[in-house]
Design an enzyme around this catalytic site. Structure first.
Site, PDB file in Angstrom:
ATOM      1  N   LYS A   1      -2.523  -2.905  16.021  1.00  0.00           N
ATOM      2  CA  LYS A   1      -3.340  -1.950  15.261  1.00  0.00           C
ATOM      3  C   LYS A   1      -4.339  -1.238  16.170  1.00  0.00           C
ATOM      4  CE  LYS A   1      -1.471  -2.493  11.222  1.00  0.00           C
ATOM      5  NZ  LYS A   1      -0.674  -1.385  10.655  1.00  0.00           N
TER       6      LYS A   1
ATOM      7  N   ALA B   1       4.245   1.895   7.053  1.00  0.00           N
ATOM      8  CA  ALA B   1       5.176   0.832   7.450  1.00  0.00           C
ATOM      9  C   ALA B   1       4.498  -0.098   8.450  1.00  0.00           C
ATOM     10  CB  ALA B   1       6.429   1.444   8.077  1.00  0.00           C
TER      11      ALA B   1
ATOM     12  N   ILE C   1       0.834  -1.209   0.000  1.00  0.00           N
ATOM     13  CA  ILE C   1       0.000   0.000   0.000  1.00  0.00           C
ATOM     14  C   ILE C   1       0.862   1.251   0.000  1.00  0.00           C
ATOM     15  CG2 ILE C   1      -1.669   1.317   1.366  1.00  0.00           C
ATOM     16  CD1 ILE C   1      -2.701  -1.410   2.448  1.00  0.00           C
TER      17      ILE C   1
ATOM     18  N   TYR D   1      -0.995  -8.947  15.969  1.00  0.00           N
ATOM     19  CA  TYR D   1      -1.104  -7.942  14.909  1.00  0.00           C
ATOM     20  C   TYR D   1      -2.289  -7.007  15.177  1.00  0.00           C
ATOM     21  CZ  TYR D   1      -2.070  -6.070  10.230  1.00  0.00           C
ATOM     22  OH  TYR D   1      -2.319  -5.239   9.187  1.00  0.00           O
TER      23      TYR D   1
END
Lengths: 100, 232
Positions: free
Chosen positions: B146, B79, B15, B142
């Site tokens: 986030k 990143a 992305i 993960y």
């Protein structure tokens, strides 16, 4: 590092910050001026802004990448913000610590 | 949107690369960073090798970019690393790496970027994932990283609002990038079935949200997380 050089940069940065204040401070900016707390020059946001400007100045003019927002310094009652002179002492201490 | 100076982290792949290339093509000056020594080349593009989890490297990168171009208008924090694994089988070293790159990296870049934007204002866009609200098994670490980015963004947005800086989050649904390369197609298909809009996301979907957050008229929008794919 020359303390007088650092002091002159601090006072210059303080004068620039004072000029930007809404109530156009007519304060005498010298080594005795109180930076933060009761009757201090800055509120908390102003102090953050000043510290960032000071870090920039040190990086631009002296090529010193310092962090002036140490937690202990920000929370200390008798810390570096009781006067411009004590803030200069604090910066000198940070510079010494970086060199060690 | 007039020409801007934009920092894109994670610009070598996925992305981040797509967004950086698109913004370059539109005439913006893009400073891209990644952990590789070299990257792709384009007009208006400058690549800086930088590990966003390295505080000194981030300080140097942001200061140098702002000094060289005279300003920093926007940052896209793309990143990120992922590791799909059951929590009971996730090594501490993997947890540390995910938190260092995703959380520390985002926070460090936000901090330094806001310093550079303090006088003129600016826009910061961070990246989350639908893994947060969907609570997907196998993505605990993960998704936690986030979720940290989302909470950080909400508070950071308030702190930098007096300086005319907005900070928001875009949270994509599964997109075909290196990040999910190791995930079996069947698993991705199952995830897509749980989306409100049942298709994989695209880079263009993310771009649409980034454009919205960077738009001049979006200066009253900050601290928000926008989930793609009909997830909420």
């Amino acid at each position: 590092m020359d303390r007088e050089k650092i002091k002159s940069m601090v006072l210059e940065c303080l004068r620039e910050a004072a000029l930007e204040m809404d109530d156009a401070r007519d304060l005498e900016i010298d080594g005795q001026v109180k930076l933060f707390g009761r009757d201090g020059l800055f509120d908390s946001l102003g102090l953050v802004s000043f510290l960032v400007d000071m870090e920039d100045k040190l990086a631009d003019e002296l090529d010193l990448d310092l962090s002036l927002s140490d937690e202990k310094a920000l929370s200390a009652h008798s810390g570096p913000f009781r006067s411009a002179d004590s803030f200069v002492d604090y910066i000198m201490g940070v510079i010494r610590a970086e060199g060690e | 949107m007039p020409d801007r100076v934009i920092l894109v982290t994670g610009a070598t792949r996925g992305i981040g690369r797509f967004l950086a290339q698109t913004l370059c093509e539109r005439g913006h000056v893009v400073v891209g960073c990644g952990r590789s020594e070299t990257a792709w080349e384009a007009k208006n593009f400058e690549y800086v090798s930088c590990d966003v989890g390295d505080e000194k490297a981030v300080i140097k990168m942001v200061r140098s970019a702002a000094k060289k171009y005279g300003r920093l208008d926007a940052v896209l924090n793309c990143a990120g690393v992922a590791s799909m694994n059951h929590s009971l089988l996730t090594p501490g070293s993997t947890m540390e790496k995910i938190l260092r790159i995703n959380v520390m990296g985002t926070m460090l870049v936000c901090r330094e970027a806001a310093k550079a934007m303090k006088k003129r204002g600016g826009r910061i866009v961070n990246m989350s994932s639908v893994a947060v609200p969907m609570q997907i098994e196998g993505e605990a670490v993960y998704a936690a990283s986030k979720a940290a980015i989302e909470t950080f963004t909400k508070i950071f947005a308030r702190e930098v609002a007096p300086f005319g800086i907005t900070c928001n989050v875009v949270a994509p649904s599964p997109i075909d990038t290196d990040l999910i390369r190791g995930v079996p197609a069947e698993k991705i298909d199952q995830l897509v079935e749980r989306l409100g809009i049942k298709r994989r996301g695209t880079f263009e979907d993310v771009l649409a949200v980034v454009d919205f957050f960077l738009d001049e008229n979006s200066d009253y929008i900050s601290g928000q997380t926008l989930y793609l794919g009909g997830v909420s």
